[in-house]
Write a protein that holds these residues in place. Structure first.
Motif, mmCIF file in Angstrom:
data_model
loop_
_atom_site.group_PDB
_atom_site.id
_atom_site.type_symbol
_atom_site.label_atom_id
_atom_site.label_comp_id
_atom_site.label_asym_id
_atom_site.label_seq_id
_atom_site.Cartn_x
_atom_site.Cartn_y
_atom_site.Cartn_z
ATOM 1 N N VAL A 27 0.840 -1.195 0.000
ATOM 2 C CA VAL A 27 0.000 0.000 0.000
ATOM 3 C C VAL A 27 0.878 1.249 0.000
ATOM 4 O O VAL A 27 1.845 1.349 0.755
ATOM 5 N N THR A 28 0.534 2.183 -0.864
ATOM 6 C CA THR A 28 1.194 3.491 -0.906
ATOM 7 C C THR A 28 0.129 4.570 -0.724
ATOM 8 O O THR A 28 -0.910 4.528 -1.385
ATOM 9 N N ILE A 29 0.381 5.498 0.171
ATOM 10 C CA ILE A 29 -0.554 6.598 0.394
ATOM 11 C C ILE A 29 0.126 7.914 0.033
ATOM 12 O O ILE A 29 1.172 8.261 0.595
ATOM 13 N N ASN A 30 -0.467 8.614 -0.917
ATOM 14 C CA ASN A 30 0.041 9.919 -1.340
ATOM 15 C C ASN A 30 -0.817 11.002 -0.689
ATOM 16 O O ASN A 30 -1.997 11.144 -1.007
ATOM 17 N N SER A 31 -0.205 11.750 0.218
ATOM 18 C CA SER A 31 -0.939 12.797 0.947
ATOM 19 C C SER A 31 -0.417 14.179 0.595
ATOM 20 O O SER A 31 -0.573 15.128 1.378
ATOM 21 N N ASP A 32 0.187 14.318 -0.584
ATOM 22 C CA ASP A 32 0.808 15.590 -0.963
ATOM 23 C C ASP A 32 -0.190 16.739 -1.019
ATOM 24 O O ASP A 32 0.192 17.906 -0.851
ATOM 25 N N GLN A 40 2.047 11.428 10.203
ATOM 26 C CA GLN A 40 2.122 10.129 10.855
ATOM 27 C C GLN A 40 0.836 9.336 10.685
ATOM 28 O O GLN A 40 0.847 8.107 10.564
ATOM 29 N N VAL A 41 -0.304 10.027 10.662
ATOM 30 C CA VAL A 41 -1.576 9.333 10.530
ATOM 31 C C VAL A 41 -1.641 8.536 9.224
ATOM 32 O O VAL A 41 -2.240 7.456 9.174
ATOM 33 N N PHE A 42 -0.994 9.031 8.186
ATOM 34 C CA PHE A 42 -1.025 8.320 6.909
ATOM 35 C C PHE A 42 -0.145 7.074 6.948
ATOM 36 O O PHE A 42 -0.454 6.068 6.313
ATOM 37 N N LEU A 74 -2.558 2.095 -4.543
ATOM 38 C CA LEU A 74 -2.131 3.486 -4.413
ATOM 39 C C LEU A 74 -3.342 4.321 -4.019
ATOM 40 O O LEU A 74 -4.334 4.382 -4.763
ATOM 41 N N ILE A 75 -3.270 4.950 -2.860
ATOM 42 C CA ILE A 75 -4.351 5.791 -2.366
ATOM 43 C C ILE A 75 -3.890 7.245 -2.406
ATOM 44 O O ILE A 75 -2.889 7.607 -1.773
ATOM 45 N N VAL A 76 -4.593 8.061 -3.170
ATOM 46 C CA VAL A 76 -4.293 9.489 -3.244
ATOM 47 C C VAL A 76 -5.341 10.223 -2.400
ATOM 48 O O VAL A 76 -6.532 10.192 -2.711
ATOM 49 N N CYS A 87 -10.753 10.187 -1.141
ATOM 50 C CA CYS A 87 -9.567 9.656 -1.815
ATOM 51 C C CYS A 87 -9.899 9.081 -3.186
ATOM 52 O O CYS A 87 -11.056 8.815 -3.506
ATOM 53 N N GLU A 88 -8.849 8.887 -3.968
ATOM 54 C CA GLU A 88 -8.892 8.057 -5.161
ATOM 55 C C GLU A 88 -7.955 6.880 -4.932
ATOM 56 O O GLU A 88 -6.926 7.016 -4.278
ATOM 57 N N MET A 89 -8.323 5.728 -5.452
ATOM 58 C CA MET A 89 -7.508 4.524 -5.222
ATOM 59 C C MET A 89 -7.324 3.755 -6.528
ATOM 60 O O MET A 89 -8.271 3.562 -7.284
ATOM 61 N N THR A 90 -6.095 3.355 -6.795
ATOM 62 C CA THR A 90 -5.792 2.508 -7.946
ATOM 63 C C THR A 90 -5.270 1.173 -7.437
ATOM 64 O O THR A 90 -4.318 1.123 -6.649
#
Length: 302
Positions: A27-32, A40-42, A74-76, A87-90
């Motif tokens: 899992v990758t979370i993009n919080s940009d 830290q929450v991400f 991948l969660i944006v 979010c958007e998720m791929t």
């Protein structure tokens, strides 16, 4: 090779063996897009999702470590307000091709309404046939979707029990109490490209031919290419008109879109080395049903 004898695996799944989880998801979370220095929450959310997907057992089958289904998520994160995440998720999954080091993409799915409520350190637990939270439901849905596609690639209609689990989750979510943002993706008339639409297609009798082709594409096409590239490629070319038939019958069908999202580049790689007859037929078919990817399909003839 993983699950080469699917029926045998079904039989032994009921024996008192040591079980192993089925999925290995990164899992990758993009919080940009989220302001603030405390990210830290991400990291906690990423770990929570990975543990949920990778440490739960989703079937009664036994998977060796090397047999686990490889996938990535991948969660944006688009917005966060009062523990409500928009979010958007791929999601992508893959499986090995027999006799090679190549892994073929199985699922490539984008969810534009991956919305949920989460507070750091919340535990997420799946309870079958019972709605708990939207995040829990969506992740369980996608685990069964991954497994169902994987099984369909090894046995004709082998993914049906897992797609039925997805359908049960959809039904539970449709009747659950959620806010409008979380309901998106589950509703029948919300979109023809959502979680409901995809599983509705996969379990529709009208798409049995497509799912049989999906099996033939992998087992009788790709898996045979290590021994005879020409025969394997010919089997795929022979079955591709099923995609066109399904598209013609229902042009808005989502399941064909998801197949091409996963397989467009692979089809180009396969048929760019084909005969002139194969190139012509496959190019014309793909352009007929998926003209938006012309730049991709043009490589068949280069």
């Amino acid at each position: 090779m993983k699950k080469l004898f699917f029926i045998l695996l079904i039989a032994i799944s009921y024996l008192p063996l040591a079980y192993s989880q089925e999925i290995n998801c990164t899992v990758t979370i993009n919080s940009d897009q989220i302001e603030g220095s405390n990210k830290q929450v991400f990291e906690t959310l990423k770990k929570t999702i990975e543990e949920y997907m990778n440490q739960n057992r989703w079937t009664n089958m036994t998977f060796a470590e090397q047999e686990k289904i490889e996938c990535s998520m991948l969660i944006v994160v688009k917005a966060v307000a009062d523990n409500s995440y928009s979010c958007e998720m791929t999601l992508q999954s893959r499986r090995p091709v027999f006799g090679t080091t190549y892994t073929t993409p199985i699922l490539n799915f984008k969810d534009n309404a991956f919305n949920f409520t989460y507070q750091e350190f919340d535990r997420i637990e799946y309870q079958q046939n019972q709605f708990t939270t939207n995040l829990t439901a969506m992740l369980a849905y996608y685990c069964y979707l991954i497994i169902g596609h994987d099984m369909d690639s090894y046995q004709r209609l082998g993914g049906t029990p897992f797609f039925q689990q997805c359908e049960e989750i959809v039904n539970a979510c449709q009747s659950a109490s959620m806010d409008n943002s979380e309901q998106k993706g589950w509703l029948a008339f919300d979109s023809n490209r959502n979680r409901y639409a995809l599983i509705n297609n996969l379990l529709d009798e009208a798409f049995k031919k497509y799912r049989n082709f999906y099996y033939e594409y992998h087992r009788l096409g790709l898996d045979e290419m290590s021994g005879n590239v020409t025969n394997g490629r010919a089997r795929i070319a022979e079955g591709l008109p099923v995609i066109k038939e399904a598209y013609r019958a229902r042009p808005a069908t989502y399941v064909i879109n998801t197949f091409l999202d996963a397989k467009a580049d692979e089809l180009v790689d396969i048929f760019s080395k084909g005969t002139d007859k194969e190139k012509k037929a496959v190019y014309e078919l793909l352009m007929d049903i998926d003209p938006t990817r012309q730049n991709t399909y043009d490589r068949i003839n280069q």
